[in-house]
Design an enzyme around this catalytic site. Sequence first.
Site: not given
Ligand code: CDP
Ligand code: MG
Length: 162
Positions: A10, A50, A90, A96, A107, A126, A129, A140
Amino acid sequence: MIQQTLILIKPDGVKRGLIGEILKRFEQRGLKIIALKMVQPTKSLAGQHYSESIAEKHGPAVRNYLLDYVTSGPIIAIAVQGADAITIVRKIVGSTYPGESAIGTIRGDYAHASKEYAKKNNQGQNLVHASENEEDAKKELALWFSIDEIHDYKRSDEEYIL
Ligand code: CDP
Ligand code: MG
């Protein structure tokens, strides 16, 4: 099972000079890099990546934030292939919320924003992705790469890593 999956470095990962460090972790684990490019995502592309399901999961404010975040600069799109690649990637990426990510994950080693901060501010940078499951990976990969951008070749160390 041999799988293919999508990774995005990112904008924060690119701007912090972590492209090489992040890429290295997948490459050294034995995942084969089968596609790689730098892209300035449009809002439309980010919105497809997204989709509304993110708003259902985290709320609309997070989705709006995410669209601004991932379009705030160029990202590196990477496709990798390997045994159980989706799960392995992952694991290399970490949880996350970086504050909860194990040390040794990307991360967990390079970011530290807490879940509390992310929830309170509806945001969390973070670095990376990674596709969550086979269905998402397929969707994707097709979104970020055309067929002719994905390459097949043999790594010289395949007999040791597969
Ligand atoms: O990326 P990941 O699959 O671990 O998490 P996700 O639940 O698919 O959420 C996508 C992205 O949303 C995360 O990687 C964060 O960058 C963002 N996010 C955020 O900005 N604030 C939150 N409270 C939760 C997620
Ligand atoms: Mg995700």
